[in-house]
Scaffold this motif. Structure first.
Motif, PDB file in Angstrom:
ATOM      1  N   UNK A   1      11.931 -35.302  22.678  1.00  0.00           N
ATOM      2  CA  UNK A   1      12.884 -36.310  22.196  1.00  0.00           C
ATOM      3  C   UNK A   1      13.383 -35.990  20.790  1.00  0.00           C
ATOM      4  N   UNK A   2      12.560 -35.271  20.028  1.00  0.00           N
ATOM      5  CA  UNK A   2      12.979 -34.878  18.678  1.00  0.00           C
ATOM      6  C   UNK A   2      13.825 -33.609  18.720  1.00  0.00           C
ATOM      7  N   UNK A   3      14.311 -33.262  19.928  1.00  0.00           N
ATOM      8  CA  UNK A   3      15.193 -32.101  20.114  1.00  0.00           C
ATOM      9  C   UNK A   3      14.503 -30.773  19.802  1.00  0.00           C
ATOM     10  N   UNK A   4      13.194 -30.695  20.042  1.00  0.00           N
ATOM     11  CA  UNK A   4      12.500 -29.419  19.909  1.00  0.00           C
ATOM     12  C   UNK A   4      12.525 -28.699  21.247  1.00  0.00           C
ATOM     13  N   UNK A   5      12.515 -27.372  21.191  1.00  0.00           N
ATOM     14  CA  UNK A   5      12.532 -26.583  22.424  1.00  0.00           C
ATOM     15  C   UNK A   5      11.117 -26.250  22.881  1.00  0.00           C
ATOM     16  N   UNK A   6      10.947 -26.191  24.172  1.00  0.00           N
ATOM     17  CA  UNK A   6       9.673 -25.806  24.762  1.00  0.00           C
ATOM     18  C   UNK A   6       9.736 -24.312  25.056  1.00  0.00           C
ATOM     19  N   UNK A   7       8.718 -23.562  24.614  1.00  0.00           N
ATOM     20  CA  UNK A   7       8.702 -22.123  24.869  1.00  0.00           C
ATOM     21  C   UNK A   7       7.612 -21.790  25.896  1.00  0.00           C
ATOM     22  N   UNK A   8       7.728 -20.603  26.540  1.00  0.00           N
ATOM     23  CA  UNK A   8       6.900 -20.297  27.710  1.00  0.00           C
ATOM     24  C   UNK A   8       5.415 -20.620  27.588  1.00  0.00           C
ATOM     25  N   UNK A   9       4.784 -20.300  26.453  1.00  0.00           N
ATOM     26  CA  UNK A   9       3.331 -20.473  26.407  1.00  0.00           C
ATOM     27  C   UNK A   9       2.892 -21.829  25.888  1.00  0.00           C
ATOM     28  N   UNK A  10       3.845 -22.675  25.521  1.00  0.00           N
ATOM     29  CA  UNK A  10       3.494 -24.017  25.039  1.00  0.00           C
ATOM     30  C   UNK A  10       2.911 -24.851  26.178  1.00  0.00           C
ATOM     31  N   UNK A  11       2.089 -25.832  25.798  1.00  0.00           N
ATOM     32  CA  UNK A  11       1.603 -26.762  26.815  1.00  0.00           C
ATOM     33  C   UNK A  11       2.772 -27.586  27.324  1.00  0.00           C
ATOM     34  N   UNK A  12       2.802 -27.795  28.636  1.00  0.00           N
ATOM     35  CA  UNK A  12       3.832 -28.669  29.203  1.00  0.00           C
ATOM     36  C   UNK A  12       3.245 -29.359  30.422  1.00  0.00           C
TER      37      UNK A  12
ATOM     38  N   UNK B   1      37.690 -19.768  41.210  1.00  0.00           N
ATOM     39  CA  UNK B   1      37.556 -19.523  39.774  1.00  0.00           C
ATOM     40  C   UNK B   1      37.896 -20.769  38.962  1.00  0.00           C
ATOM     41  N   UNK B   2      39.015 -21.372  39.304  1.00  0.00           N
ATOM     42  CA  UNK B   2      39.483 -22.537  38.547  1.00  0.00           C
ATOM     43  C   UNK B   2      38.545 -23.739  38.717  1.00  0.00           C
ATOM     44  N   UNK B   3      38.252 -24.103  39.979  1.00  0.00           N
ATOM     45  CA  UNK B   3      37.496 -25.335  40.222  1.00  0.00           C
ATOM     46  C   UNK B   3      35.981 -25.133  40.265  1.00  0.00           C
ATOM     47  N   UNK B   4      35.531 -24.138  41.026  1.00  0.00           N
ATOM     48  CA  UNK B   4      34.087 -23.968  41.192  1.00  0.00           C
ATOM     49  C   UNK B   4      33.459 -23.472  39.882  1.00  0.00           C
ATOM     50  N   UNK B   5      34.055 -22.437  39.292  1.00  0.00           N
ATOM     51  CA  UNK B   5      33.535 -21.993  37.990  1.00  0.00           C
ATOM     52  C   UNK B   5      33.772 -23.075  36.937  1.00  0.00           C
ATOM     53  N   UNK B   6      34.875 -23.778  37.063  1.00  0.00           N
ATOM     54  CA  UNK B   6      35.172 -24.865  36.120  1.00  0.00           C
ATOM     55  C   UNK B   6      34.089 -25.938  36.162  1.00  0.00           C
ATOM     56  N   UNK B   7      33.714 -26.345  37.369  1.00  0.00           N
ATOM     57  CA  UNK B   7      32.662 -27.361  37.511  1.00  0.00           C
ATOM     58  C   UNK B   7      31.329 -26.802  37.017  1.00  0.00           C
ATOM     59  N   UNK B   8      31.077 -25.527  37.326  1.00  0.00           N
ATOM     60  CA  UNK B   8      29.825 -24.911  36.874  1.00  0.00           C
ATOM     61  C   UNK B   8      29.775 -24.901  35.349  1.00  0.00           C
ATOM     62  N   UNK B   9      30.883 -24.599  34.709  1.00  0.00           N
ATOM     63  CA  UNK B   9      30.928 -24.560  33.245  1.00  0.00           C
ATOM     64  C   UNK B   9      30.588 -25.932  32.655  1.00  0.00           C
ATOM     65  N   UNK B  10      31.166 -26.964  33.268  1.00  0.00           N
ATOM     66  CA  UNK B  10      30.911 -28.331  32.804  1.00  0.00           C
ATOM     67  C   UNK B  10      29.400 -28.602  32.723  1.00  0.00           C
ATOM     68  N   UNK B  11      28.709 -28.151  33.767  1.00  0.00           N
ATOM     69  CA  UNK B  11      27.267 -28.334  33.853  1.00  0.00           C
ATOM     70  C   UNK B  11      26.529 -27.408  32.883  1.00  0.00           C
ATOM     71  N   UNK B  12      27.016 -26.170  32.781  1.00  0.00           N
ATOM     72  CA  UNK B  12      26.312 -25.168  31.995  1.00  0.00           C
ATOM     73  C   UNK B  12      26.448 -25.392  30.495  1.00  0.00           C
ATOM     74  N   UNK B  13      27.570 -25.949  30.078  1.00  0.00           N
ATOM     75  CA  UNK B  13      27.731 -26.247  28.650  1.00  0.00           C
ATOM     76  C   UNK B  13      26.665 -27.266  28.245  1.00  0.00           C
ATOM     77  N   UNK B  14      26.453 -28.243  29.124  1.00  0.00           N
ATOM     78  CA  UNK B  14      25.401 -29.227  28.864  1.00  0.00           C
ATOM     79  C   UNK B  14      24.031 -28.550  28.797  1.00  0.00           C
ATOM     80  N   UNK B  15      23.808 -27.567  29.688  1.00  0.00           N
ATOM     81  CA  UNK B  15      22.494 -26.925  29.768  1.00  0.00           C
ATOM     82  C   UNK B  15      22.192 -25.997  28.588  1.00  0.00           C
ATOM     83  N   UNK B  16      23.208 -25.686  27.783  1.00  0.00           N
ATOM     84  CA  UNK B  16      22.935 -24.908  26.566  1.00  0.00           C
ATOM     85  C   UNK B  16      22.003 -25.697  25.656  1.00  0.00           C
ATOM     86  N   UNK B  17      21.914 -27.021  25.870  1.00  0.00           N
ATOM     87  CA  UNK B  17      21.037 -27.858  25.041  1.00  0.00           C
ATOM     88  C   UNK B  17      19.805 -28.330  25.812  1.00  0.00           C
ATOM     89  N   UNK B  18      19.488 -27.676  26.919  1.00  0.00           N
ATOM     90  CA  UNK B  18      18.323 -28.089  27.697  1.00  0.00           C
ATOM     91  C   UNK B  18      17.037 -27.819  26.908  1.00  0.00           C
TER      92      UNK B  18
END
Ligand SMILES: [Fe+2]
Ligand SMILES: [Fe+2]
Lengths: 96, 316
Positions: free
Chosen positions: B16-27, B126-143
């Motif tokens: 919640x504090x916007x910290x990233x989880x890295x592979x070896x961290x407890x989760x 390209x226009x619609x399918x990649x476009x929709x994927x981009x919409x989702x992926x831009x959000x996931x840059x902050x996952x």
């Protein structure tokens, strides 16, 4: 049949241009270092992202464990005198 | 003071504090499973997504368009690889991931179970399918999972050419002969609704979504992303004189957004369950390519062993 699992995992580091350090970009599978380099070129450098590639077998990397975070890294937290802002220098002295 | 926090509570505060989880961290184990499922599903989608487009490489109408399509399909292979390697950081092997795809245990985006029947489909995809994927992926840059977020940043940089080349195909067809424009419109008619469904069920019917949002794996709800996509895309269609195939589509001045019609969820679930037009063919092709490529993997292994032996000999 040879499966992918026979291939080692390699970590890939790329120097984007001279003057900058190599930076970790991800990993890939390859049976040896030469093929790891050519795979890294195809997978991570399709748009002139780099001028130099390092590949390292993942198993060769020794890392600190997250459990050691406290003993390893907190001792430096209370040594605030290592930071320039610790010292009060009058404004008249100018930038230092 | 004196309050006891469980590992789960601490993990929750940490993300919640916007910290990233890295592979070896407890989760939490559920977090690990959720991220594995989502990333592998994403990787499989990139890889299976090559098939409907590869279908047109040999029939691209010019050398220019062939080069572009080849580069795009190659990018999708790269995206699959970034994501597979990011998934492997959570302790699952590549072989297990491929096996889950080939046995139907893991899913991929349903959109790739629709056929690409005309050249205009390369534009619409390209226009619609990649476009929709981009919409989702831009959000996931902050996952919240670090390796996933980093893979997304690289993917997003590459995706925008995908959408632009698709829109360019549509733009050219729409400005062409009557037949060409009709072809573009037909492609838009077929791809519009499946593209909207790429964002998944509506929020009330998406139980896993809430937990993913809580863990900061997902940052925006399905309906929010879908609305953003519609608002962006409608003016793009208007600009090239194509009509979105939705009689209920209408600008809502109050919401400053487009209202749009109801999606056909029966079709959505039928395709998810494997009854889309191309589900079987996609997996059969994947298995065939994997098996026919076995000799390459074997040869690479044999070559590596030989090289190693030679090095040892010359050192001795
Ligand atoms: Fe992609
Ligand atoms: Fe793409």
């Amino acid at each position: 049949m040879a499966e992918k699992s026979d291939f080692k995992i390699w970590e890939v580091f790329i120097r984007s241009k001279n003057g900058l350090s190599h930076k970790h970009v991800g990993s890939l599978h390859a049976p040896d270092a030469d093929m790891a380099i050519s795979n890294a070129r195809d997978v991570y450098c399709r748009r002139s992202e780099g001028v130099s590639i390092w590949v390292v077998p993942s198993e060769q990397i020794t890392a600190t464990s997250p459990d050691e975070k406290e003993p390893l890294f907190t001792p430096s937290d209370d040594k605030i005198y290592r930071h320039p802002t610790f010292y009060e220098i009058p404004d008249e002295v100018g930038h230092m | 003071m004196g309050e006891e926090y469980s590992l789960e509570d601490r993990f929750q505060q940490y993300v919640e504090a916007e910290n990233k989880v890295e592979p070896k961290d407890w989760m939490p184990e559920k977090y690990r499973q959720t991220v594995i499922r989502q990333m592998s599903q994403h990787a499989h989608s990139e890889v299976i997504g090559m098939q409907p487009e590869a279908n047109w490489i040999t029939r691209a109408p010019s050398l220019r368009s062939k080069l572009i399509l080849l580069a795009k399909v190659q990018d999708e292979a790269g995206h699959g690889l970034y994501l597979y390697s990011a998934t492997e950081t959570l302790g699952i092997t590549r072989d297990e991931l491929i096996n889950q795809l080939q046995t139907g245990k893991a899913k991929y985006s349903s959109i790739f179970n629709y056929p690409t029947v005309t050249w205009a489909d390369m534009g619409a995809v390209g226009w619609l399918v990649d476009g929709a994927a981009i919409q989702n992926q831009v959000m996931l840059c902050r996952t919240s999972y670090g390796p996933y977020a980093r893979a997304m940043v690289k993917i997003c940089k590459e995706e925008s050419f995908h959408q632009r080349q698709g829109y360019e195909i549509m733009m050219r067809l729409a400005a062409g002969t009557k037949e060409q424009k009709a072809m573009a419109q037909d492609a838009l008619n077929r791809w519009w609704w499946p593209s909207l469904m790429m964002f998944g069920p509506s929020d009330d019917n998406s139980p896993n979504s809430a937990q993913s949002m809580k863990w900061r794996i997902k940052r925006k709800s399905n309906d929010t992303l879908r609305q953003e996509f519609v608002d962006k895309t409608v003016p793009q269609a208007e600009f090239i004189g194509l009509t979105i195939p939705d009689p209920d589509l209408k600008w809502n001045e109050e919401r400053k957004s487009y209202d749009f019609g109801e999606m056909n969820w029966d079709e959505f679930y039928a395709v998810v369950k494997g009854n889309g037009p191309c589900n079987k063919q996609r997996i059969i092709n994947h298995i065939k390519a994997h098996e026919e490529g076995a000799w390459v993997r074997e040869a690479a292994n044999a070559y590596a062993k030989k090289q190693q032996a030679r090095k040892k000999q010359s050192a001795a």
